[in-house]
Scaffold this motif. Structure first.
Motif, PDB file in Angstrom:
ATOM      1  N   SER A   4       0.824  -1.211   0.000  1.00  0.00           N
ATOM      2  CA  SER A   4       0.000   0.000   0.000  1.00  0.00           C
ATOM      3  C   SER A   4       0.855   1.257   0.000  1.00  0.00           C
ATOM      4  O   SER A   4       1.836   1.372   0.733  1.00  0.00           O
ATOM      5  N   CYS A   6      -0.562   4.056   0.737  1.00  0.00           N
ATOM      6  CA  CYS A   6      -1.355   4.986   1.550  1.00  0.00           C
ATOM      7  C   CYS A   6      -0.566   5.527   2.733  1.00  0.00           C
ATOM      8  O   CYS A   6       0.290   4.841   3.292  1.00  0.00           O
ATOM      9  N   GLY A   7      -0.883   6.746   3.089  1.00  0.00           N
ATOM     10  CA  GLY A   7      -0.253   7.366   4.248  1.00  0.00           C
ATOM     11  C   GLY A   7       0.177   8.785   3.954  1.00  0.00           C
ATOM     12  O   GLY A   7      -0.150   9.347   2.895  1.00  0.00           O
ATOM     13  N   ASN A   8       0.893   9.356   4.916  1.00  0.00           N
ATOM     14  CA  ASN A   8       1.433  10.709   4.784  1.00  0.00           C
ATOM     15  C   ASN A   8       2.943  10.605   4.606  1.00  0.00           C
ATOM     16  O   ASN A   8       3.612   9.900   5.361  1.00  0.00           O
ATOM     17  N   ILE A  43      -1.669  10.067   0.512  1.00  0.00           N
ATOM     18  CA  ILE A  43      -2.333   9.105  -0.382  1.00  0.00           C
ATOM     19  C   ILE A  43      -3.372   8.325   0.416  1.00  0.00           C
ATOM     20  O   ILE A  43      -3.052   7.722   1.449  1.00  0.00           O
ATOM     21  N   GLU A  44      -4.605   8.393  -0.063  1.00  0.00           N
ATOM     22  CA  GLU A  44      -5.711   7.707   0.604  1.00  0.00           C
ATOM     23  C   GLU A  44      -6.419   6.807  -0.396  1.00  0.00           C
ATOM     24  O   GLU A  44      -6.462   7.110  -1.580  1.00  0.00           O
ATOM     25  N   GLN A  45      -6.966   5.742   0.120  1.00  0.00           N
ATOM     26  CA  GLN A  45      -7.701   4.824  -0.747  1.00  0.00           C
ATOM     27  C   GLN A  45      -9.022   4.483  -0.092  1.00  0.00           C
ATOM     28  O   GLN A  45      -9.060   4.043   1.058  1.00  0.00           O
ATOM     29  N   TYR A  50      -8.614   6.125  -5.408  1.00  0.00           N
ATOM     30  CA  TYR A  50      -7.465   6.756  -4.758  1.00  0.00           C
ATOM     31  C   TYR A  50      -7.642   8.271  -4.734  1.00  0.00           C
ATOM     32  O   TYR A  50      -8.153   8.855  -5.690  1.00  0.00           O
ATOM     33  N   VAL A  52      -5.018  11.463  -4.105  1.00  0.00           N
ATOM     34  CA  VAL A  52      -3.616  11.831  -3.892  1.00  0.00           C
ATOM     35  C   VAL A  52      -3.531  13.342  -3.731  1.00  0.00           C
ATOM     36  O   VAL A  52      -3.966  14.098  -4.605  1.00  0.00           O
ATOM     37  N   SER A  64      -8.059  12.575  -7.958  1.00  0.00           N
ATOM     38  CA  SER A  64      -8.468  11.225  -7.581  1.00  0.00           C
ATOM     39  C   SER A  64      -8.731  10.404  -8.833  1.00  0.00           C
ATOM     40  O   SER A  64      -8.993  10.954  -9.914  1.00  0.00           O
ATOM     41  N   ARG A 133       8.032   8.315   5.386  1.00  0.00           N
ATOM     42  CA  ARG A 133       6.748   8.267   6.064  1.00  0.00           C
ATOM     43  C   ARG A 133       6.728   9.225   7.254  1.00  0.00           C
ATOM     44  O   ARG A 133       7.716   9.341   7.986  1.00  0.00           O
TER      45      ARG A 133
END
Ligand code: 1AG
Length: 135
Positions: A4, A6-8, A43-45, A50, A52, A64, A133
């Motif tokens: 993944s 995803c995250g900051n 990034i989020e899902q 998605y 971004v 997105s 991260r």
């Protein structure tokens, strides 16, 4: 299943962003400001969608998409162009082709050594960004 994204994520390096911006026709004045920025990537899902976000003290850019589904991209706050964009997985890389006025435009994202990597390309220019991260 690819890992993944995803995250900051906070930018730790940004190689040849200048060349990439020149290829996009960004003015000298804007480039001078943009070169000093540290981007944050969020990034989020949600389901197969998605989102971004690229955040900075100067401008933000959010878009997105769904993987494997072409979408209309407008690079608001960046070079203000319209692209037909398509994001796909190529192995562990999330790859985007941005079809439009600029040749050979796109990017790819992947994780390597716990870092988020981003390669942006336009015409003959390649910009390489790495993010760590945010804890
Ligand atoms: C992107 O990320 C763009 C993210 O699609 C922003 C990266 C580069 C900026 C693009 C062009 C430069 C144009 C104008 C410079 C002005 C301001 C710079 C502000 C930068 C922060 C928004 C791809 C990928 C999607 O992360 O997952």
């Amino acid at each position: 299943m690819p890992v993944s994204l995803c995250g900051n994520w906070d930018m730790v390096s940004n190689v040849n962003f200048e060349g990439y911006m020149i290829a996009l026709g960004i003015s000298l004045y804007t480039r001078k400001i943009a070169l000093k920025l540290k981007h944050r990537k969020v990034i989020e899902q949600v389901g197969d969608q998605y989102v971004v976000k690229t955040l900075s003290t100067f401008r933000n850019y959010t878009f997105s998409f769904r993987v494997n589904e072409e979408f209309e991209e407008f690079t608001k706050g960046l070079d203000l162009r319209h692209c037909k964009s398509l994001v796909t997985w190529e192995g562990n890389k999330l790859v985007c082709i941005q079809e439009g006025e600029k040749k050979n435009r796109g990017w790819s994202h992947w994780i390597e050594d716990d870092k988020l990597h981003l390669e942006l390309h336009c015409e003959d220019q390649v910009c390489k960004q790495v993010f760590k991260r945010v804890i």
